[in-house]
Design an enzyme around this catalytic site. Structure first.
Site, PDB file in Angstrom:
ATOM      1  N   ASP A 246       0.895  -1.150   0.000  1.00 53.00           N
ATOM      2  CA  ASP A 246       0.000   0.000   0.000  1.00 53.00           C
ATOM      3  C   ASP A 246       0.933   1.198   0.000  1.00 53.00           C
ATOM      4  OD1 ASP A 246      -1.512   2.241   0.865  1.00 53.00           O
ATOM      5  OD2 ASP A 246      -3.060   0.867   1.542  1.00 53.00           O
ATOM      6  N   HIS A 247       1.054   1.864  -1.145  1.00 51.80           N
ATOM      7  CA  HIS A 247       2.161   2.818  -1.231  1.00 51.80           C
ATOM      8  C   HIS A 247       2.003   4.007  -0.286  1.00 51.80           C
ATOM      9  CE1 HIS A 247      -0.338   5.081  -4.126  1.00 51.80           C
ATOM     10  NE2 HIS A 247       0.445   6.104  -3.892  1.00 51.80           N
TER      11      HIS A 247
ATOM     12  N   HIS B 234      -5.577   2.968   1.049  1.00 43.94           N
ATOM     13  CA  HIS B 234      -4.742   4.085   1.494  1.00 43.94           C
ATOM     14  C   HIS B 234      -5.331   4.836   2.695  1.00 43.94           C
ATOM     15  CE1 HIS B 234      -2.821   3.107  -2.158  1.00 43.94           C
ATOM     16  NE2 HIS B 234      -3.476   3.903  -2.972  1.00 43.94           N
TER      17      HIS B 234
END
Ligand code: BG6
Length: 506
Positions: free
Chosen positions: A181-182, A244
């Protein structure tokens, strides 16, 4: 910092946009910083019939466009670490070719069996590729560890996420699986932990006794660009909120972890996600807003509506905006509303969390009476990364005229060239075996469990409207009503952290 152990990185879906825009630039930055393993190779895998030369040309082009490194002199040397293999990853019979290529590289470069498989492919392959790798014994840790990185979305709803997880755990161990999950790799998101747990002044106030509500926004000014077909099957809830934004909620709301150990941290964030109060179908109608951008003109330029975008159904009901109000039922947060929102084609690109503190119990100064609290802590994730504390101050002169003023910190005040990209941090962490900033299976399931009733209600209750909003505005006006308090609304952030206001210069 020590370099990671020698290893090979295999990128499935190597001809895609993510590889060119994010993964390769992140790897090049690690190379410039001297953080790649001493002996290291990258194999790009995809169906497209390229060879090493063509692939290197493509990623060189990507590096020149997207790398934020000033020093590009090392690109040609870096490209020598990269090779390409054209196979159909859906077909198990093609995996011996990859296995053969890995063996050759390991032998010629003297690299042990340590391998990362990065799945930058369409989501329908997230179960298939790990299964095919396992069938060909390419997950076998006997000659060195094997890890698999799975891009989002991890599932489409709760059931599909459970199915995918079960399928993965059929042949891989949880500690081999890195669900990326950046947002968790963003410096400013990691700094939430430091802000909370290194500064004695915040934590005593970080609870239901002093916090009035919490607001998290992730706004984008771009539309769906060329991703219409993907977005049609996803929408804002699946694309941004399930992963996010809820991960950010986890960090903002968690209890202090016992240590910095990855499980200690993830044990605390998962408790938050599991404590979110489930929605009933009636509450979805009241507490969740969905919207879709309409054609409009921004700065004199005509902008298409979502339904006119390429690959989008002209009658689509897919949401490009979502706003939610919910509660976390635990001792720290009982009764404190959390508001989160995200959308495409909003006025600007900005992500931030705002902690709104309660007003003082008694208004001493006249003129202060109808005001909301002066105290807000804004944690700016991007851009103009930093933090802002708002407080009340007496304006000089007669009487006691109280105004809200700012105290702010901007990352640009630090003497650093640039903030490392999220993928740089996450790739390095996976190379060293640190899964702290990756989503654990139980956390992913908790987010789907919370959102499933919303997806169900949206599918089954045709009375829930998809509210149109003109591109370039802050989304449907109804989202303002989620915040039920008089004189209180969302913060309308501007590009600069210190500014806000619905009409501010963007
Ligand atoms: C991705 C979403 O995960 O995040 C995109 O699929 C979105 O739709 C992007 O644009 C936003 O990331 P960032 O880092 O630009 O905020």
């Amino acid at each position: 910092m020590n370099r990671p152990e020698n290893q090979i990185l295999v990128i499935f879906g190597a001809s895609g946009d993510l590889t060119k825009r994010k993964l390769i630039p992140a790897l090049y930055s690690l190379e410039v910083l001297g953080l790649l393993p001493e002996k290291f190779a990258i194999i790009g895998v995809s169906r497209s019939g390229m060879n090493d030369e063509i692939f290197r040309e493509i990623i060189k082009d990507g590096l020149l466009k997207f790398s934020e490194e000033k020093d590009k002199s090392g690109i040609d040397a870096f490209l020598q670490k990269v090779s390409f293999l054209s196979i159909n990853a859906e077909d198990p019979a093609t995996y011996p070719q990859l296995s053969h290529k890995l063996s050759e590289l390991r032998q010629s470069l003297d690299i042990p069996g340590n391998t990362i498989y990065y799945l930058s492919t369409p989501p329908n392959l997230y179960g298939v590729i790990p299964r095919n790798l396992a069938q060909n014994l390419m997950n076998n840790p006997d000659d060195g560890w094997k890890r698999v990185i799975i891009e989002k979305p991890f599932g489409y709803d709760l059931q599909s996420a459970i199915d995918l997880n079960t399928s993965l755990l059929g042949s891989w161990q949880e500690d081999q699986i890195y669900r990326i999950d950046h947002y968790l790799g963003k410096e400013t998101v990691q700094n939430v932990l430091v802000t909370r747990f290194t500064n004695g002044i915040f934590e005593p106030l970080w609870n239901r006794n002093y916090v009035h509500h919490v607001e998290i926004t992730s706004a984008e000014s771009i539309g769906v660009e060329n991703r219409g077909p993907y977005y049609e099957g996803s929408g804002a809830l699946r694309d941004m909120i399930q992963n996010h934004l809820l991960q950010v909620v986890g960090l903002i709301a968690m209890e202090p972890p016992a240590s910095l150990n990855s499980d200690a941290i993830r044990n605390e964030t998962v408790k938050v996600l599991q404590s979110i109060r489930p929605y009933s179908p009636e509450e979805v109608v009241k507490s969740v807003i969905r919207g879709q951008y309409l054609a409009s003109t921004i700065k004199g330029e005509p902008i298409k509506g979502y339904r006119d975008e390429t690959g989008v159904d002209p009658h689509s009901k897919t949401e490009t905006y979502a706003a939610l109000k919910f509660y976390i039922d635990n001792w720290r947060w009982g009764g404190v509303p959390f508001y989160i929102r995200t959308g495409k084609r909003l006025p600007t690109r900005v992500s931030e969390a705002v902690i709104h503190f309660k007003p003082t119990p008694h208004y001493l100064f006249a003129g202060d009476r109808n005001n909301e609290s002066h105290n807000k802590l804004v944690i700016r994730i991007q851009p103009d990364e930093g933090m802002l504390l708002k407080f009340g101050m007496k304006m000089p002169g007669k009487g006691f005229d109280v105004h809200t003023v700012n105290m702010d910190f901007h990352y640009t005040d630090l003497s650093i060239d640039r903030i490392p990209d999220a993928y740089e941090r996450l790739l390095l962490d996976c190379m060293t075996g640190d899964s702290t900033l990756f989503a654990r299976g139980d956390a992913v399931m908790a987010t789907w469990k919370f959102l499933d009733p919303v997806l169900e209600a949206w599918k089954n209750n045709s009375c829930i409207p998809v509210l149109g909003y003109p591109a370039g505005t802050w989304g449907p006006e109804r989202a303002d009503d989620l915040i039920e308090e008089p004189n209180m609304t969302w913060r309308y952030p501007c590009k600069n952290l210190s500014d806000d206001g619905i009409y501010c210069e963007l």
